[in-house]
Design a protein around this motif. Structure first.
Motif, short mmCIF file in Angstrom:
data_model
loop_
_atom_site.label_atom_id
_atom_site.label_comp_id
_atom_site.label_asym_id
_atom_site.label_seq_id
_atom_site.Cartn_x
_atom_site.Cartn_y
_atom_site.Cartn_z
N LEU A 144 3.01 5.40 -15.44
CA LEU A 144 2.18 5.19 -16.55
C LEU A 144 2.94 4.59 -17.55
O LEU A 144 2.48 3.64 -18.35
N ALA A 145 4.14 5.03 -17.87
CA ALA A 145 4.88 4.62 -18.88
C ALA A 145 5.48 3.15 -18.70
O ALA A 145 5.35 2.54 -19.70
N THR A 146 5.60 2.73 -17.52
CA THR A 146 6.04 1.47 -17.15
C THR A 146 5.01 0.56 -17.12
O THR A 146 5.26 -0.70 -16.85
N GLY A 147 3.78 1.11 -16.77
CA GLY A 147 2.75 0.36 -16.42
C GLY A 147 2.75 0.00 -14.78
O GLY A 147 1.85 -0.80 -14.46
N MET A 171 0.94 -1.17 0.10
CA MET A 171 -0.02 -0.22 -0.07
C MET A 171 0.91 1.25 -0.09
O MET A 171 0.55 2.27 -0.78
N ALA A 172 1.89 1.22 0.72
CA ALA A 172 2.81 2.34 0.97
C ALA A 172 3.58 2.56 -0.53
O ALA A 172 3.69 3.86 -0.72
N GLY A 173 3.74 1.54 -1.07
CA GLY A 173 4.65 1.60 -2.30
C GLY A 173 3.51 2.23 -3.51
O GLY A 173 4.18 2.90 -4.25
N ARG A 174 2.23 1.63 -3.21
CA ARG A 174 1.53 2.23 -4.27
C ARG A 174 1.25 3.89 -4.08
O ARG A 174 1.05 4.80 -4.96
N ILE A 175 1.21 4.33 -2.91
CA ILE A 175 1.00 5.74 -2.68
C ILE A 175 2.31 6.43 -3.20
O ILE A 175 2.10 7.54 -3.72
N ARG A 176 3.43 5.88 -2.99
CA ARG A 176 4.58 6.63 -3.43
C ARG A 176 4.57 6.92 -4.92
O ARG A 176 4.87 7.56 -5.59
N THR A 177 4.21 5.61 -5.55
CA THR A 177 3.89 5.62 -6.93
C THR A 177 2.90 6.63 -7.41
O THR A 177 3.33 7.43 -8.48
N ILE A 178 1.74 6.82 -6.87
CA ILE A 178 0.71 7.85 -7.05
C ILE A 178 1.74 9.14 -6.99
O ILE A 178 1.44 10.21 -7.89
N ALA A 184 8.37 7.05 -25.13
CA ALA A 184 9.59 7.14 -25.90
C ALA A 184 10.73 7.94 -25.70
O ALA A 184 12.02 7.96 -26.13
N ASN A 185 10.60 8.79 -24.59
CA ASN A 185 11.72 9.92 -24.16
C ASN A 185 12.40 9.35 -23.31
O ASN A 185 11.92 8.52 -21.95
N PRO A 186 13.75 8.89 -23.28
CA PRO A 186 14.79 8.16 -22.37
C PRO A 186 14.56 8.99 -20.96
O PRO A 186 14.62 8.21 -19.94
N ASN A 236 -1.83 15.44 -17.45
CA ASN A 236 -0.78 15.48 -18.39
C ASN A 236 0.08 14.48 -18.53
O ASN A 236 0.64 14.10 -19.66
N ARG A 237 0.00 13.45 -17.67
CA ARG A 237 0.58 12.45 -17.84
C ARG A 237 -0.09 11.11 -18.94
O ARG A 237 0.53 10.30 -19.50
N ILE A 238 -1.30 11.31 -18.81
CA ILE A 238 -2.27 10.59 -19.62
C ILE A 238 -2.14 11.08 -20.98
O ILE A 238 -1.90 10.38 -22.02
N ALA A 239 -2.33 12.31 -21.10
CA ALA A 239 -2.04 12.97 -22.55
C ALA A 239 -0.58 12.76 -23.29
O ALA A 239 -0.56 12.83 -24.46
N ASP A 240 0.44 12.65 -22.26
CA ASP A 240 1.68 12.52 -22.85
C ASP A 240 2.42 11.13 -22.62
O ASP A 240 3.68 11.14 -22.73
N LEU A 241 1.51 10.25 -22.57
CA LEU A 241 1.84 8.78 -22.23
C LEU A 241 2.85 8.41 -23.44
O LEU A 241 3.93 7.89 -23.14
N ARG A 242 2.48 8.69 -24.63
CA ARG A 242 3.32 7.85 -25.89
C ARG A 242 4.64 8.74 -25.88
O ARG A 242 5.47 8.00 -26.24
#
Length: 290
Positions: free
Chosen positions: A82-85, A1-8, A73-75, A63-69
């Motif tokens: 979101l990019a890593t799933g 749970m704590a890890g998920r909160i950190r990810t958010i 692609a950006n290193p 912003n993260r949803i809109a820029d996902l692609r």
């Protein structure tokens, strides 16, 4: 749970809330001092903070949803949640809707005008996410998205708006826009390949640094105008000198041929700028004979 909160929290860059929030609180302090010769209530401060964090969380998630692609692609950004799933797009949409609901609830708790203007505020915040697709000046749109925070706080306190806050909004717009120009320097090559727009891509990194400097000179000029127009006491002027010194230091860290200290300039220095501005202008508000 704590890890998920950190990810958010990483997805929405929660720690960056420190950039705009102190300016909003400054707007709230000035509003209460001018109109009531007093101070904001703890209830008002609480709901302003809730509204600010919720609105920014919603905006960053979109912003993260809109820029996902692009993030994939950006290193520099391919390890974002979101990019890593690590978080799903469906979860992000749910989080966004929850943040919007909290924002409207906070605006409702403040006053009628704050609630009526809440959709416009979100429209401004959400619009920024798409500006890099068609204009090199997306940095200014980002600045404006954060720059409206002092005006929003003034409205939250008074239920109206004062022209002085336009000055502070402009100062925050140029401050944020300027450091976003600096930050965009590291993505010039990616932006060229992806067909995105930015000041560094259009004018080159060396000229982009000059443009950012001019924007930050404008910040100091606008803050000086605001302090003068309000007749603020000496701590406000000390705060302006501190802001100017930190901005100069920020620019000394970034060179056209050396962007290695860019993160220090972006995260550390700008955090100090916003917090120290609130400190000095808060003291000025306390000493202010209105």
């Amino acid at each position: 749970m704590a890890g998920r909160i950190r990810t958010i929290l990483e997805m929405i860059k929660f720690e960056h809330s420190v950039f705009a929030l102190p300016f909003a609180l400054t707007g709230a302090l000035l509003a209460a001092r001018v109109t009531r010769h007093g101070w904001p209530t703890l209830r008002q401060i609480l709901w302003i903070v809730v509204a600010m964090v919720a609105a920014r969380s919603a905006a960053m998630t979109l912003n993260r949803i809109a820029d996902l692609r692009y993030d994939k692609a950006n290193p520099r950004t391919k390890m974002r949640a979101l990019a890593t799933g690590a978080l799903s797009v469906q979860f992000a949409w749910g989080f966004l809707l929850a943040a919007v609901a909290v924002f409207f609830a906070a605006a409702w708790q403040l006053n009628l005008l704050a609630l009526e203007l809440a959709p416009l505020a979100l429209l401004i915040l959400f619009f920024y996410s798409y500006t890099k697709r068609f204009t090199s000046w997306s940095h200014v749109f980002l600045g404006f998205a954060l720059g409206i925070s002092p005006a929003a706080a003034w409205i939250a306190i008074t239920g109206s708006l004062n022209w002085h806050m336009v000055i502070l909004c402009a100062a925050v717009t140029l401050w944020v826009g300027g450091f976003d120009v600096l930050y965009a320097c590291q993505d010039v090559e990616f932006d060229k390949g992806a067909g995105l727009f930015s000041v560094p891509k259009r004018f080159g990194i060396a000229n982009a640094l000059r443009i950012a400097r001019l924007m930050h000179v404008g910040v100091v000029a606008l803050l000086s105008w605001l302090a003068l127009s309000f007749g603020l006491p000496w701590p406000a002027w000390v705060g302006i000198v501190v802001v100017a010194a930190l901005l100069a230091y920020e620019h000394s860290l970034v060179k056209a041929n050396d962007l290695s200290k860019l993160n220090a300039a972006f995260f550390t220095v700008n955090g100090y700028i916003s917090m120290l501005f609130l400190l000095f202008w808060g003291v000025a508000a306390a000493l202010w004979r209105v």
